[in-house]
Design an enzyme around this catalytic site. Structure first.
Site, mmCIF file in Angstrom:
data_model
loop_
_atom_site.group_PDB
_atom_site.id
_atom_site.type_symbol
_atom_site.label_atom_id
_atom_site.label_comp_id
_atom_site.label_asym_id
_atom_site.label_seq_id
_atom_site.Cartn_x
_atom_site.Cartn_y
_atom_site.Cartn_z
ATOM 1 N N SER A 134 5.463 111.208 65.262
ATOM 2 C CA SER A 134 6.138 111.071 63.985
ATOM 3 C C SER A 134 5.853 112.332 63.171
ATOM 4 O O SER A 134 6.008 113.448 63.677
ATOM 5 C CB SER A 134 5.653 109.795 63.280
ATOM 6 O OG SER A 134 6.310 109.623 62.041
ATOM 7 N N TYR A 148 15.430 113.522 57.404
ATOM 8 C CA TYR A 148 14.385 113.652 58.426
ATOM 9 C C TYR A 148 13.271 112.648 58.162
ATOM 10 O O TYR A 148 12.806 111.950 59.069
ATOM 11 C CB TYR A 148 13.846 115.084 58.411
ATOM 12 C CG TYR A 148 12.647 115.308 59.313
ATOM 13 C CD1 TYR A 148 12.811 115.488 60.680
ATOM 14 C CD2 TYR A 148 11.354 115.350 58.787
ATOM 15 C CE1 TYR A 148 11.719 115.705 61.510
ATOM 16 C CE2 TYR A 148 10.261 115.563 59.607
ATOM 17 C CZ TYR A 148 10.440 115.738 60.964
ATOM 18 O OH TYR A 148 9.355 115.941 61.786
ATOM 19 N N LYS A 152 11.470 109.420 60.175
ATOM 20 C CA LYS A 152 10.046 109.393 60.490
ATOM 21 C C LYS A 152 9.328 108.229 59.810
ATOM 22 O O LYS A 152 8.408 107.645 60.394
ATOM 23 C CB LYS A 152 9.402 110.726 60.108
ATOM 24 C CG LYS A 152 9.887 111.906 60.949
ATOM 25 C CD LYS A 152 9.627 111.692 62.442
ATOM 26 C CE LYS A 152 9.940 112.941 63.246
ATOM 27 N NZ LYS A 152 9.684 112.762 64.690
#
Length: 312
Positions: A134, A148, A152
């Site tokens: 991650s 993004y 994650k």
């Protein structure tokens, strides 16, 4: 070490460093990449200890085929590393629909799909590790990387919940959450949203990444060694933060969250029904208390894990 590893995104970056480290330490690797010919040098050096596999992690059929091929070749899987991914920066409203979908498909949906594909094998073995690569961006939010970090955050949350599901089956699941490492994440692998002039801070971040001046703190070879040690640890963490940058970000974010939580706690508690009792005394509360993964290592064993990664 004779474990069988299944590593996505193994042709470059952390995936390449980890693949090399596993092989150098006597392990076997099903090394997946979009272009497995980039692994030819490792095949020449290690022979059938490395199995290059073509894999677009967004292709469900290829996932099934790659996992089956790895098990067919090596007979088992011991460590699965969901490493493939890429970064993107820009203002949330500026991303194209394709950019949003590709981020979620690659950085969130793909590791979930691969995890689901390997779990039947690990469950049958009653053993195995799944390492989800991650990001510290899965624990804190920063302007300019909202999509993004949405992926994650999802991956870190999925990992934490899954760790509780599969711990009784002998399967360990760990969210690895690095800060910046000296890979091509912020350079060749980085993509950018169209620019909107009003977002000054976001555009400054994008310009900084594009300039090539960003030099991350982290060493991918050291991170690879930590991951090698991690799978041999008797009590690994559910979340492993890597790098001083990530540690500084998380300490600040945790302090800010705690202060905000405590400030608003009276409002939080005010919404309970008048007839509600203590949540921890309820059946759901007791279930929550019992549903924990004890992956807290002792100070001495953690020190042993990290001892090989200190600079002399």
């Amino acid at each position: 070490m004779n474990n069988v590893w299944f590593i996505t995104g193994s042709s470059r970056g952390l995936g390449r460093s980890l693949t090399e480290a596993v092989l150098a330490n006597g392990g076997r690797v099903a090394a997946t990449a979009r272009h497995p010919e980039q692994l030819a040098d490792l095949v020449a050096q290690y022979g059938n200890l490395v199995l290059p596999l073509a894999l677009d992690v967004t292709n469900a059929a290829q996932i099934t085929e790659a996992v089956a091929a790895a098990v067919g070749h090596f007979g088992r899987l011991d460590v699965v590393v969901n490493n493939a991914g890429f970064g993107i920066t820009g203002a949330a409203e500026a991303y194209t629909e394709e950019q949003v979908r590709s981020q979620l498909e690659t950085n969130l949906y793909a590791p979930i799909a691969i995890t689901r594909a390997v779990l039947p094998y690990l469950r049958k073995q009653r053993s195995g590790h799944i390492l989800q690569i991650s990001s510290i961006g899965g624990r804190i939010g920063n302007a300019g990387v909202s999509i993004y970090q949405a992926a994650k955050f999802g991956l870190s949350g999925f990992t934490e919940a899954l760790a509780k599901e599969v711990a009784p089956l002998g399967i360990r699941v760990i969210s690895v959450e690095p800060g910046g490492f000296r890979t091509d994440w912020a350079s060749a692998s980085m993509t950018f949203a169209p620019t909107i002039a009003d977002y000054t801070a976001v555009n400054q971040r994008a310009d900084y990444f594009a300039s090539g001046d960003f030099v991350p703190m982290g060493d991918p070879a050291k991170a690879a060694q930590v991951l090698l040690d991690l799978v041999g640890h008797p009590n690994p963490p559910v979340h492993l933060v890597l790098g001083s940058e990530a540690a500084a970000f998380l300490e600040k974010a945790d302090a800010d969250r705690k202060a905000e939580f405590e400030h608003w706690l009276p409002v939080t508690l005010s919404t309970d029904h008048d007839e509600a009792g203590n949540f921890l005394d309820t059946p759901m509360g007791k279930l929550y208390l019992n549903n924990k993964v004890d992956h807290n290592a002792s100070a001495s064993s953690t020190g042993h894990l990290l001892s090989n990664n200190r600079a002399d």
